[in-house]
Each structure stands twice: as C-alpha cells, then as structure tokens.
Design a protein around this motif. Structure first.
Motif: not given
Length: 143
Positions: A106-119
C-alpha cells in the motif's frame, strides 16, 4: 523534567524504526503491517497475506484492505504532523480486484493539507503490481 529524546538528534531512519517498533504491539502489528518506505508526504507499507486475512470466499477481507489503506495514510499523517495526534475522520475505499495470497503493498501520499485536516490517497497492489484498491482519506489533527 525534560524529555531526553528531544535533546538528542536522531536521523529519519532512526525515527521511522522507533515509530514502527512503537506500532508493533498495536493493531498495526496484529494485522501484520511492515514499513517499506517513508518520506515527507509519502509512505509505503506491506502485508503478507495470511489465512486469517481471508474471508469465507477465500479472498482478502475488505476490512483488512481498508485497514491497510488507513494504516498507510495514517503513517503519512503522523509524519506530516510530528508531535500531534491525528485521527481518521473519513475513509473512502474502492475495491477494484481481489487477491487471496502473496504480498500486498500500500502506497499513500498527501494530497492536501490545511491547518487542521489532511487529505490523502492510497493504492494497494498485489505482488504482480495489479491495482486492487484505491482510496482516499481525511485526517484531523486533534492536538
């Protein structure tokens, strides 16, 4: 009282080894997850399919696949927010193909980050490179 770990410089490899060792007695270890690679914004973990991972149809249980996806994306979230607790607030799983044996990665990657959440997004492939699962998740910083 001070935390001696904060006073000693550690390289990324040591930090990852310590993180994996801390995860071994948790659900991560119970499931059989193994760290393959990790760097800022990305991680890969693997799972050797065992009989207890299968459902009555003889294929890897969807819950095992969802957990593998959640663990890989969670690792990326932990690495993106050192010192903070992060929790899964949403998980979308798309089952594309099945497997009954071998090594799953399983490979995972950060797509978007705000102050309190990560997608994040993740992909699970079998030992032949066939895409079995695609998913996305949102993680929330709680501290």
């Amino acid at each position: 009282m001070t935390d001696e770990r904060k006073d000693r410089p550690r390289d990324a490899k040591q930090e990852l080894a310590a993180l994996e060792a801390a995860a071994r007695p948790t659900f991560w270890g119970f499931l059989g997850c193994e760290l393959v690679a990790a760097e800022e914004g990305r991680a890969a973990i693997a799972l050797q399919v065992r009989p207890e991972h299968l459902n009555l149809a003889g294929i890897v249980h969807g819950g095992v696949l969802a957990s593998l996806l959640d663990n890989a994306m969670g690792l990326v979230a932990i690495l993106a927010c050192p010192g903070d607790k992060t929790v899964t607030s949403g998980l979308n799983v798309h089952y594309l193909a099945s497997s009954s044996e071998g090594l799953l990665t399983c490979e995972a990657a950060l797509v978007f980050r705000s102050r309190r959440t990560l997608t994040l997004e993740g992909r699970i492939t079998d030992n032949k490179g066939e895409l079995l699962v695609w998913g996305s998740g949102t993680f929330r910083r709680v501290t």
